[in-house]
Design an enzyme around this catalytic site. Structure first.
Site, PDB file in Angstrom:
ATOM      1  N   GLY A 205       0.759  -1.251   0.000  1.00  0.00           N
ATOM      2  CA  GLY A 205       0.000   0.000   0.000  1.00  0.00           C
ATOM      3  C   GLY A 205       0.782   1.288   0.000  1.00  0.00           C
ATOM      4  O   GLY A 205       1.462   1.629  -0.971  1.00  0.00           O
ATOM      5  N   SER A 258      -8.212   3.443  12.688  1.00  0.00           N
ATOM      6  CA  SER A 258      -8.976   3.882  13.860  1.00  0.00           C
ATOM      7  C   SER A 258     -10.324   4.474  13.497  1.00  0.00           C
ATOM      8  O   SER A 258     -10.919   5.210  14.284  1.00  0.00           O
ATOM      9  CB  SER A 258      -8.161   4.895  14.666  1.00  0.00           C
ATOM     10  N   PHE A 497     -19.441   2.542  15.300  1.00  0.00           N
ATOM     11  CA  PHE A 497     -19.889   2.418  13.901  1.00  0.00           C
ATOM     12  C   PHE A 497     -21.107   3.326  13.643  1.00  0.00           C
ATOM     13  O   PHE A 497     -21.029   4.511  13.951  1.00  0.00           O
ATOM     14  CB  PHE A 497     -20.137   0.952  13.564  1.00  0.00           C
TER      15      PHE A 497
HETATM   16  P1  GTP Z   1      -6.546   3.746   7.699  1.00  0.00           P
HETATM   17  O1  GTP Z   1      -7.138   3.446   6.381  1.00  0.00           O
HETATM   18  O2  GTP Z   1      -5.442   2.834   8.102  1.00  0.00           O
HETATM   19  O3  GTP Z   1      -6.121   5.164   7.838  1.00  0.00           O
HETATM   20  O4  GTP Z   1      -7.685   3.397   8.806  1.00  0.00           O
HETATM   21  P2  GTP Z   1      -9.085   4.100   9.091  1.00  0.00           P
HETATM   22  O5  GTP Z   1      -8.862   5.205  10.061  1.00  0.00           O
HETATM   23  O6  GTP Z   1      -9.769   4.417   7.839  1.00  0.00           O
HETATM   24  O7  GTP Z   1      -9.852   2.964   9.898  1.00  0.00           O
HETATM   25  P3  GTP Z   1     -11.123   2.077   9.476  1.00  0.00           P
HETATM   26  O8  GTP Z   1     -12.350   2.891   9.338  1.00  0.00           O
HETATM   27  O9  GTP Z   1     -10.767   1.226   8.333  1.00  0.00           O
HETATM   28  O10 GTP Z   1     -11.272   1.178  10.771  1.00  0.00           O
HETATM   29  C1  GTP Z   1     -10.202   0.398  11.229  1.00  0.00           C
HETATM   30  C2  GTP Z   1     -10.614  -0.533  12.313  1.00  0.00           C
HETATM   31  O11 GTP Z   1     -11.307   0.156  13.344  1.00  0.00           O
HETATM   32  C3  GTP Z   1     -11.545  -1.622  11.828  1.00  0.00           C
HETATM   33  O12 GTP Z   1     -11.154  -2.849  12.390  1.00  0.00           O
HETATM   34  C4  GTP Z   1     -12.893  -1.213  12.342  1.00  0.00           C
HETATM   35  O13 GTP Z   1     -13.697  -2.325  12.581  1.00  0.00           O
HETATM   36  C5  GTP Z   1     -12.539  -0.456  13.624  1.00  0.00           C
HETATM   37  N1  GTP Z   1     -13.529   0.595  13.931  1.00  0.00           N
HETATM   38  C6  GTP Z   1     -13.928   1.595  13.108  1.00  0.00           C
HETATM   39  N2  GTP Z   1     -14.893   2.354  13.685  1.00  0.00           N
HETATM   40  C7  GTP Z   1     -15.088   1.823  14.915  1.00  0.00           C
HETATM   41  C8  GTP Z   1     -15.952   2.172  15.999  1.00  0.00           C
HETATM   42  O14 GTP Z   1     -16.726   3.120  15.954  1.00  0.00           O
HETATM   43  N3  GTP Z   1     -15.862   1.398  17.113  1.00  0.00           N
HETATM   44  C9  GTP Z   1     -15.002   0.340  17.206  1.00  0.00           C
HETATM   45  N4  GTP Z   1     -14.992  -0.353  18.337  1.00  0.00           N
HETATM   46  N5  GTP Z   1     -14.183  -0.021  16.187  1.00  0.00           N
HETATM   47  C10 GTP Z   1     -14.219   0.712  15.072  1.00  0.00           C
HETATM   48  C1  SPV Z   2      -2.602   3.982   6.809  1.00  0.00           C
HETATM   49  O1  SPV Z   2      -1.796   3.176   7.279  1.00  0.00           O
HETATM   50  O2  SPV Z   2      -2.904   5.029   7.386  1.00  0.00           O
HETATM   51  C2  SPV Z   2      -3.268   3.691   5.537  1.00  0.00           C
HETATM   52  C3  SPV Z   2      -2.697   2.678   4.736  1.00  0.00           C
HETATM   53  O3  SPV Z   2      -4.243   4.332   5.174  1.00  0.00           O
HETATM   54  S1  SPV Z   2      -1.400   3.314   3.797  1.00  0.00           S
HETATM   55  O4  SPV Z   2      -1.945   4.059   2.693  1.00  0.00           O
HETATM   56  O5  SPV Z   2      -0.695   2.136   3.390  1.00  0.00           O
HETATM   57  O6  SPV Z   2      -0.574   4.169   4.590  1.00  0.00           O
END
Ligand code: GTP
Ligand code: SPV
Ligand code: MN
Length: 594
Positions: A205, A258, A497
Site C-alpha cells: 500500500g 482507527s 460504527f
Molecule cells: P486507515 O485506512 O489505516 O487510515 O484506517 P481508518 O482510520 O480508515 O480505519 P477504518 O475505518 O478502516 O477502521 C479500522 C478498524 O477500526 C476496523 O477494524 C474497524 O472495525 C474499527 N472501527 C472503526 N470504527 C469503529 C468504531 O466506531 N468502534 C469500534 N470499536 N471499532 C471501530
Molecule cells: C494507513 O496506514 O494510514 C493507511 C494505509 O491508510 S497506507 O496508505 O498504506 O498508509
C-alpha cells in the site's frame, strides 16, 4: 499505452528524467500509461497470467482480484520511512532523518539495475479534481503492475493527468521498485525540497503507491506550509438534513486503522431518518482558505484503500456493494470453492478457506490479515457525495480529532475556541494498530494523527496551524471523539460504527447553536440528554461515565503531553504553550471533582 508521438508532445524535462531513471534501473521495457480501459485489461490479464494475483469469480466479483504481499510486507514501516533534507532540524524530532545526499547515494545504489528483466511503467496521476487550483500532479515510475492497477483506482490516472501535467509548473516525481522485497533494504525516502520520492523493496500500500501518504501527506504537507494551506490525515463527510435541506461538511483526523473510512461511510440509525450521510473522502483532506475566509476541503484521492478485516454488514454496510466489482483485495482470505474473497466480519466463514498467506486455514489464527485492504473506486460507491469531484471543494462546518483510548478521553467534547482546538489536536495520543509494523495497543503521541505523515518539523507544523487560523474569518468548530473506551473486562463500552451518528448529530446541533453544553477545563461536554439514544439499548449511566471529566486523569495526561511537547524545543510555538498552560491551570483549579 502512449504512442511515440504522444510521448514527444510531453514536456522535455519529463522525458529526459524518465530516460535518466531508465539508464540507471535498466528495465527491459518502458511503458507509458494512458489509463484507458484497454490498457487496464492488458495489465490485469498480465497479472493474472503471470500468477501475481488471483482473478476472482467473474460472475460474483467482476473485474476483482486478490493479491498477496510477502508476509513481512503487510503494513507501513515507520522506521524505514525517511525524510531526507540538508538539516535534521527540518525533519524534526518525530521523523527519521537522513542527510539528503547520503540518502540519494544509498537509494541510487539500491536502484542500480534493479529493473533488469522487468517493465518500467510511467504512471501519471492527478491528486484532486481536474481543473482545480488545489490539485497536484505526479508521476510514479514503478516496476509493479499491481501498483499501476491500484493507482488507476486510487487516483485520477492516465490521460486526465497528462493533460494537467502539461499545464502545471511543478509535479512530484517518484520512483518505486519492488526490488527483492528485502526487509533489510526496504526504504521509503522523501525529498521534500526536490519534490521527489524513492521507495524500494516493498509492494505494500502506502509504501509503494506513492501518491498516497508519501505524496498526498508527507510532500503535500510541505507545499501546504509554503503556500498557506493544510494537507491532513482526515476523512471528509457530508451530512444532509433532508427536512431542512441543509448540508454540513465535517472532516476528521483519526490515526491509521482507527475509524476514518468507517466514519466517512456512516449510515445514520433509524432514529435519524431525516439525515443522509455521504462520503467526500475517507483518508486524506486538503484544506484551503476560501474567498470569504472559510475553510474549504477537497479529497485529493479518487478511490478508497480501506481496511477489509472487520468490514461487514454490521460495521460498514454501505461499502459492501461497492466491493463487488472493479476492486483489488490485498491480503484477505480466499474461498477456493467459488473463487471469492473472505475476511473476518464479512459473513460466517466458508467450509474451506485459504488464509491471507495462501495456506489452508485451520481456524486458529486470523484468516485475513488485520491490515488487509480493498482498493475500490469512489465513483461506484452508492453514497458518494455529488461534490467529491467539485474543483471548488466544500466548506467545513466542523473538524474532529481523536484516537483509540481505552481510558480517560470522553466520548466527545468540543474545543472552547479554534485555537484551543489546535491544542486538542496536538495533544492526540492513541493506541497503535496493525496499520504500522510493530506492537499494537501502545499509547503514543500522535498529533493530529499526523505523526507518521508530516513531512517537516512538527513544531513548525503546529505553528502553521496557528497561521492558518489567523487567516480565517469563519472558523469551523473543533471536536474530539473517542469511540474506543473499554470496560474492566476489555470490551468496548460504546457500540460505535453507525451509532457514532448520535455523536455527529450532537456536533451538528452545536454548529447550529441548538443545544447548550457543560463547560469543563478541557472543553464543552454534552448534557447527557442531548445525545439521542432512541432505539438504542444503552444505559444512560454508561453514557454519563463516557462523558465524565476525570480531573486526576487529566492532570496526569497533561504531564505526559508536556514531556512530548518539550521535545520540540525552540520550534514549539509560544501560542501553543499558552493554550497548554491555560488548560493545565483550568484543570488544576477545577473544583467539582466528585
Ligand atoms: P486507515 O485506512 O489505516 O487510515 O484506517 P481508518 O482510520 O480508515 O480505519 P477504518 O475505518 O478502516 O477502521 C479500522 C478498524 O477500526 C476496523 O477494524 C474497524 O472495525 C474499527 N472501527 C472503526 N470504527 C469503529 C468504531 O466506531 N468502534 C469500534 N470499536 N471499532 C471501530
Ligand atoms: C494507513 O496506514 O494510514 C493507511 C494505509 O491508510 S497506507 O496508505 O498504506 O498508509
Ligand atoms: Mn481508511
Amino acid at each position: 499505452m502512449l504512442n511515440n508521438k504522444e510521448i514527444e508532445s510531453l514536456p522535455s524535462y519529463l522525458v529526459s528524467w524518465v530516460e535518466e531513471v531508465r539508464e540507471k534501473t535498466k528495465p527491459d521495457k518502458v511503458y507509458w500509461c494512458d489509463g484507458s480501459e484497454e490498457e487496464n485489461n492488458e495489465l490485469t490479464k498480465f497479472l493474472t497470467d503471470t500468477k501475481q494475483w488471483i482473478k476472482l469469480n467473474e460472475e460474483e466479483y467482476p473485474n476483482c482480484y486478490l493479491y498477496r504481499t510477502s508476509t513481512d510486507d503487510v503494513a507501513r514501516v515507520e522506521d524505514r520511512t525517511l525524510i531526507c533534507t540538508d538539516k535534521e532540524e527540518q525533519a524534526g524530532p518525530t521523523n527519521r532523518w537522513i542527510e539528503k545526499n547520503k540518502a540519494l547515494q544509498m537509494m541510487w545504489n539500491l536502484f542500480e539495475g534493479v529493473m533488469r528483466g522487468r517493465t518500467m511503467y510511467v504512471v501519471p496521476y492527478l491528486l484532486g479534481p481536474a481543473n482545480s487550483e488545489f490539485s497536484q500532479a505526479g508521476i510514479e515510475l514503478t516496476d509493479s503492475a499491481y501498483v499501476v492497477a491500484n493507482l488507476r483506482i486510487l487516483t485520477r490516472m492516465g490521460n486526465i493527468a497528462w493533460a494537467e501535467i502539461k499545464r502545471k509548473k511543478e509535479i512530484i516525481k517518484s520512483i518505486h521498485s519492488t526490488g527483492n522485497l528485502s526487509l533489510e533494504n526496504r526504504y521509503i525516502c522523501h525529498f521534500p525540497d526536490e519534490r521527489l520520492l524513492m521507495s524500494i523493496n516493498t509492494a505494500y500500500g502506502g509504501n509503494a503507491m506513492l501518491s498516497k501518504k508519501p505524496h498526498a501527506l508527507r510532500i503535500a504537507s510541505v507545499t501546504a506550509r509554503d503556500e498557506g494551506w493544510l494537507a491532513e490525515h482526515m476523512f471528509l463527510l457530508e451530512i444532509e438534513n433532508k427536512d431542512k435541506n441543509k448540508k454540513y461538511y465535517i472532516s476528521g483526523a483519526l490515526p491509521s486503522a482507527s475509524g476514518k473510512t468507517n466514519l466517512a461511510m456512516i449510515q445514520p440509525p433509524n432514529a435519524f431518518k431525516n439525515f443522509i450521510a455521504r462520503t467526500v473522502g475517507d483518508d486524506i483532506s486538503w484544506l484551503f482558505i476560501g474567498k470569504e475566509g472559510e475553510v474549504r476541503g477537497i479529497n485529493p484521492e479518487n478511490g478508497f484503500f480501506g481496511v477489509a478485516y472487520g468490514t461487514g454488514p454490521s460495521s460498514n454496510p454501505n461499502i459492501l456493494e461497492s466491493l463487488k466489482k472493479n476492486t483489488i483485495f490485498t491480503n484477505v482470505a480466499f474461498n477456493p470453492e467459488n473463487n471469492t474473497p473472505w475476511w473476518e466480519g464479512l459473513s460466517n466463514p466458508p467450509s474451506k478457506l485459504y488464509d491471507w498467506t495462501g495456506k489452508l486455514w485451520d481456524g486458529k489464527e486470523n484468516a485475513a490479515h488485520k491490515n488487509s485492504r480493498f482498493s475500490t473506486p469512489i465513483n461506484q460507491y452508492k453514497y458518494k457525495s455529488e461534490v467529491y469531484n467539485d474543483p471548488k471543494g466544500v466548506e467545513l462546518s466542523a473538524m474532529l480529532f481523536g484516537g483509540r483510548r481505552s481510558k480517560l478521553v470522553p466520548l466527545v467534547y468540543e474545543a472552547r475556541t479554534f485555537e484551543q482546538g489546535i491544542l486538542i489536536g496536538a495533544m492526540t495520543r492513541a493506541e497503535t494498530t496493525a496499520a504500522q509494523a510493530g506492537a499494537s495497543g501502545i499509547v503514543r503521541d500522535d498529533p493530529m494523527s499526523m505523526l507518521a505523515f508530516c513531512g517537516y518539523n512538527m513544531g513548525e507544523y503546529f505553528n502553521h496551524w496557528f497561521d492558518f487560523a489567523d487567516n480565517l474569518k469563519r472558523k469551523p468548530k473543533i471536536f474530539n471523539v473517542n469511540w474506543f473506551r473499554k470496560d474492566d473486562k476489555g470490551n468496548y463500552i460504546w457500540p460505535g460504527f453507525g451509532e457514532n451518528f448520535r455523536v455527529i448529530n450532537w456536533m451538528i446541533d452545536r454548529v447550529d447553536n441548538k443545544v447548550s453544553a457543560v463547560e469543563t477545563p478541557i472543553g464543552f461536554i454534552p448534557n447527557v440528554d442531548d445525545i439521542n439514544l432512541e432505539d438504542l439499548n444503552f444505559e444512560k449511566q454508561k453514557l454519563k461515565d463516557l462523558l465524565y471529566f476525570d480531573k486526576q486523569g487529566w492532570v496526569k495526561e497533561m504531564e505526559e503531553v508536556k514531556k512530548f511537547f518539550e521535545k520540540f524545543g525552540e520550534r514549539f510555538p509560544k501560542r501553543l504553550w499558552n493554550e497548554f498552560y491555560d488548560m493545565q491551570k483550568r484543570i488544576q483549579d477545577y473544583k467539582n471533582d466528585e
